[in-house]
Structure formats: C-alpha cells, structure tokens
Design an enzyme around this catalytic site. Structure first.
Site, PDB file in Angstrom:
ATOM      1  N   LYS A 172      -2.470  74.756  47.375  1.00 38.05           N
ATOM      2  CA  LYS A 172      -1.661  75.945  47.073  1.00 38.05           C
ATOM      3  C   LYS A 172      -1.609  76.979  48.199  1.00 38.05           C
ATOM      4  CE  LYS A 172      -4.121  76.541  43.351  1.00 38.05           C
ATOM      5  NZ  LYS A 172      -4.684  77.009  42.070  1.00 38.05           N
ATOM      6  N   ASP A 207      -9.587  76.707  36.380  1.00 36.72           N
ATOM      7  CA  ASP A 207      -8.719  77.459  35.457  1.00 36.72           C
ATOM      8  C   ASP A 207      -8.239  76.625  34.272  1.00 36.72           C
ATOM      9  OD1 ASP A 207      -7.079  75.980  37.117  1.00 36.72           O
ATOM     10  OD2 ASP A 207      -5.678  77.603  37.564  1.00 36.72           O
TER      11      ASP A 207
END
Ligand code: ADP
Ligand code: MG
Length: 474
Positions: A172, A207
């Site tokens: 990312k 997450d």
C-alpha cells in the site's frame, strides 16, 4: 457490401468507434460466472497451501487470537491504527454487553515518513500517542499500571506470539527502511521507552482480525473480517488442526481454533487465474511493490481510480475520449481518485452534470461531451463491478473452506470502498449467488464494521493482557 453496426449495448451517445471501444472494455473487465468459479477454486487451493506450509502465496498467518469475545469485556485500553490513510490513536472504554465509548485523534503520515527510516516512523507514532494522552486522557503515574495498547499494523507480519511479529514486506505505498525482517512491536516499544511513555504494546493486530473481533463483540457468530479500503485482506476462524504448518510447540495453549490473517491481497501472484488487463499491468509496473499484491491491485481503493485513469489515457491517445486532450492532473500517477468513481456512479442526472464537474473542474479536462462522460461512467462501473466480483471469490473461498455454504453467515467489512461505492454489497451478493445459488447467497449478511479494527485491537489487547496476568500467577 453489408455494414454491420456495432451493438450499442451500453447506450453511449457516441461514434461507432467509441461504442466499439466501450464494448471492448466491457469484455476486458468482465469476470464471467465460469471465471468466478475457477478463481474461487484456486483460492481454496492457495488457502490450503498457506495452511500447510510457510512461504505460500496466500500466507495464512496465525494471529495468536484464539478466543471469541463474549461482549462482557470491560476496562480502558488504547488502540493504534497504522496502515491506512491516517494514523489513528484511540482510547476505548469497554463497558460490557457489547457497549463502549471511544476517544480518538487522527494524525497524518507524510509520504516522507512512509518511505524514510522506520525509527523515524516509530518515533512519530510515539509522539502522536504522547500528544493524544496529554490532550485527551490521563497518563498513569509512576506507581500505576501501564496502559495496554493493541497495535493495529496492517501489513503482512509473521507473528510468533500475540505481541511479537516480524514484518514480511510492505504494501500500500509504504516502504520504510530498516523494517522488513524486524519485530514491529519491539521497534515501537523502544520509541515509547525513549519518551518514558507508560504504554505496553500488548498485541499486534492485523486490521482484518480487529474488524472480525470488533463485530464479534456484538455478534459472536461473525465468521469473517474483511477490509475493502486502501488495501484488501481478510481473516476468519480456522480449526487449529487444519493449520498443518504448525507444530504442537507453536500452539502452547492447545486451542481448537484460531483467527488466521489470510493476506489475500497476494493471491495469484503467479498470474494463473486473475483476468489481468493491460491497465492492471500498467498499475503494477508503476507501483512501489512490483509483481506483488496483484489481487489487491485489482480490488482496493488505492488502485481502482488508477486503473480507470490508465483506461482513459489509452482512449485519449486514440482520440476516442475528450477529443484527444488530457490534463496535467490526469497524466499524473494517482491523478484520478477512487472516490470520483463513487461520485460518478451516483450521478443520475440526464446530462451527467456531476461527472462533467469532476472531469472539467477538478481534473482539468478542457471540455467533455455527453458521450465522453457516459464512457467514463461505464469504465468506472466495469472496474467497480470487477472489484466486487473478485472479492466475492475470496469470500466464497473462505465459505467453502469453512463449510459455511447454505448457512447463516456474517461477514464484517470495513473500508471506504465497501461503505461508499454504490451497491457494492449487491454486486458481492450477485457474485456469491452465481457461485453458490441465490438461496445460499441470501443467507450471508455483509455488515459494515466502520473503523472496527480499533475496537478489535482494544479487545485483543485486553485478552492478551489477561492471558499474561494468568500466566504470571501460575
Ligand atoms: P484505510 O483503508 O486507509 O483505513 P479507508 O477504508 O477510508 O481507509 O479507505 C481509503 C481508500 O478508500 C482510499 O484508497 C480511497 O481512494 C478510497 N475511498 C475513499 N473515499 C471513497 C469513496 N467515496 N468511494 C470509493 N472509494 C473511496
Ligand atoms: Mg481502515
């Protein structure tokens, strides 16, 4: 001579060439039912490989989170969230019965921090926690117990304990140096120590795992946690007996089930089943993590706008869009945000006024015709639909592995793409219907667990701290 006219299935008010171009893109971005099946089957295969041995494409990382929350957890816990657009620091006051209150503050992570030295990043995080505690909470005194913190660190981390784990690789757009191969909890703990902050990193939390736990705090029957935000990934409860790569020493608690962080963004990096287009290849080639996370690059918020940007540029270069004119913003990498796709998809005006404003005012295209705007809208629709269908393959794979087909099943999902992109849920359900039949698809509940990972991290920090206290008493 007979002239066959191109069928205008997408109802573009444009030239024959423009209609042809859109029909072509529609096919390129299509994922047929048959392809859905092929991808889902491959998904199950790769999951099993990941459970069987280390180093597989889909890493299937045991999270060391084994219990299910009861909803009766209580106490004050800190949570950190690194890996998305912002750094978030939160304090949760768990009140039991699935109830809690939260204080939180967001901090910007600059590009410099994302690509600089990991020590600087950790120092910045520690400073942010310090600021948060000073402004919003009370710091424990020298004789009081330390604050327990759940560290949501949403990158592939190979965990060896609930609070120990080594970074495998960045994703990312992060690429800090001196981080890969190091224990991310220890690095952060060092930065806390330097500042005399009475905070203990009690757990490293992915997450997806946080999202799963947060939703399970209210609905214990939640089966999966999925992220559809900047990146994409998922976790679910797996029977420890199926985690064959694990020796008994690695499961000292002898638990029957454990949450597995799949790291599904890496699925099919061998390019066997993913329907990659030339636009996907461009996105990949220009990314910071070449040839990695190909599944993620076709699905998540960071990349969808970028795929559409490449498709637009290609049409511009053929004089099939915007009269052959681009703009400095559109010519630049990341110049077309995924959020625009949502706005354009939502634009129901006859003249596509909203779309016109984005393209002409925001992006700076000199002028657009109705056909141009219709074409851009279509491209967004194709790419969004493909993202939903591909992520459904991942969810379908987990449902197959987990024997959930035909059963009531809650999938907790966090991320702006799922939250805001129009009808993402409908597209997911449609694809699952093609895979398993409508009846089975209708038994799945896709639940929005907004920013769930923070609450999940707090709950996991609590569980970890309790476990530690019990071990110390024994
Ligand atoms: P994160 O994953 O960073 O925790 P989000 O879940 O908010 O945070 O996801 C951010 C990603 O979602 C960004 O890549 C952004 O492009 C995308 N995004 C933001 N707003 C929207 C929107 N309205 N529609 C679709 N995608 C969006
Ligand atoms: Mg997030």
């Amino acid at each position: 001579m007979t002239v066959t006219k191109t069928t205008n299935i997408h109802q573009i008010d444009g030239t024959e060439e423009q209609i042809k171009a859109i029909n072509g893109l529609s096919q390129e971005f299509d994922v047929t039912t048959e392809r859905l099946r092929t991808i889902t089957d491959q998904f199950v295969k790769e999951m099993r490989r990941g459970l069987d041995h280390d180093g597989a494409t889909v890493a299937m990382i045991p999270s060391y989170v084994s219990g299910r929350p009861t909803g009766d957890e209580v106490g004050r816990y800190l949570a950190l969230d690194l890996g998305g657009t912002n750094l978030r620091v939160c304090e949760f006051d768990l009140k039991g019965k699935g109830d809690c209150s939260v204080k939180q503050q967001k901090f910007v992570i600059s590009d410099e921090l994302k690509t600089g030295d990991m020590r600087d990043l950790c120092d910045y995080i520690a400073d942010s926690v310090d600021t948060f505690l000073t402004e919003h909470c009370s710091k424990p005194g020298p004789n009081e117990e330390m604050l327990q913190l759940g560290y949501t660190f949403s990158f592939p981390v190979l965990q060896t304990a609930i609070n120990r784990g080594v970074l495998k690789q960045w994703t990312k757009g992060f690429s800090s140096t001196n981080a890969v191969g190091k224990d991310v909890a220890l690095l952060l703990q060092e930065s806390f120590k330097k500042r005399y902050l009475p905070v203990n990193v009690a757990a490293i939390v992915n997450d997806t795992v946080g999202t799963l736990m947060a939703y399970a705090y209210c609905y214990p029957e939640t089966a999966m946690g999925v992220i559809l935000g900047t990146g994409t990934n998922a976790s679910y409860y797996e029977k420890t007996a199926n985690i064959k790569k694990w020796s008994e020493q690695e499961n000292p608690a002898g638990t029957d089930e454990m949450v597995v962080n799949m790291e599904w963004g890496a699925f099919d990096c061998e390019r066997q089943v993913l329907p990659l287009t030339m636009y996907d290849n461009k996105v990949n080639r220009q990314s910071r993590n070449l040839h990695q996370q190909l599944f993620e690059k076709m699905i998540s918020g960071m990349y969808l706008g970028e795929i559409v940007r490449h498709a637009m540029i290609n049409l511009i270069d053929q004089y099939l869009l915007f009269n052959g004119e681009s703009s400095p913003i559109l010519n630049k990498q990341w110049g077309f945000e995924t959020a625009y796709l949502t706005a354009i998809e939502k634009d129901k005006t006859e003249n596509l006024d909203e779309t016109k404003e984005i393209l002409e005012e925001t992006i700076g295209i000199p002028s657009t015709t109705l056909a141009d705007r219709q074409m851009v809208k279509k491209m967004g629709e194709f790419v969004g639909r493909r993202a939903a269908r591909l992520s459904a393959c991942g969810m379908g794979g987990v449902m197959m592995q987990d024997d959930k087909i035909g059963q009531e099943c809650i999938i907790a999902i966090d991320g702006s793409l799922f939250e805001f992109y129009p009808n993402f849920e409908g597209l997911l359900r449609e694809a699952l219907g093609e895979l398993f039949g409508e009846e089975a698809a209708n038994k799945v509940r896709f639940a929005l667990a907004r920013d769930g990972s923070g609450l999940g991290a707090a709950i996991i920090a609590m569980m970890a701290h309790k476990q530690q206290q019990q071990q110390q008493q024994q």
